[in-house]
Scaffold this motif. Sequence first.
Motif: not given
Length: 157
Positions: A33-41, A63-69, A71-84
């Motif tokens: 799994m890549n980061a984008m799929v992990a965020v989507e799931q 839309s040009g969003a990265t997995p980090f962006l 994750a934040i846009a969808t309120g998945q801050y735990v995942i966003a922090e992991i990616l950061a």
Amino acid sequence: MPLRRWLWPVAAMTMVGCMGDGNRNDGDRHQAMNAMVAVEQGDPAAAREAAVARRGLEQRDESGATPFLKAIATGQYVIAEILADHGADPWAADEFGLTAMHYIRTNPFPPGTAEGDAKVRVRDKLRAIGFPDPPPPQGDVRHLIETRRWPPQRRSH
């Protein structure tokens, strides 16, 4: 023995082999799994594995969003922090000029929850690298990107 009689078991075994045996563990699933799929799931463990391996860390969606962006846009801050924490670009902006700080300032999550606490930590990490808070208007961000002046006064993360 007619051809059809012995061909069916061979075909069935081949199909089972192609589909897998159903005994794969989560590590096998996450490994591919890549980061984008992990965020989507919404899968933090898969996001961590993808981030450590840097699989799709800076991939862009439609839309040009990265997995980090995303994750934040969808309120998945735990995942966003992991990616950061594993090197995702905190300065990423989508095609509309929206940045992580834009979403952080508009997505309410109460402190005391895992997502709310992670949101505060991510916001503080962005501030620590000099991310403007409040962020510039999204049109300004788009212009800064087009003129190669984004990110502004970038500090290492």
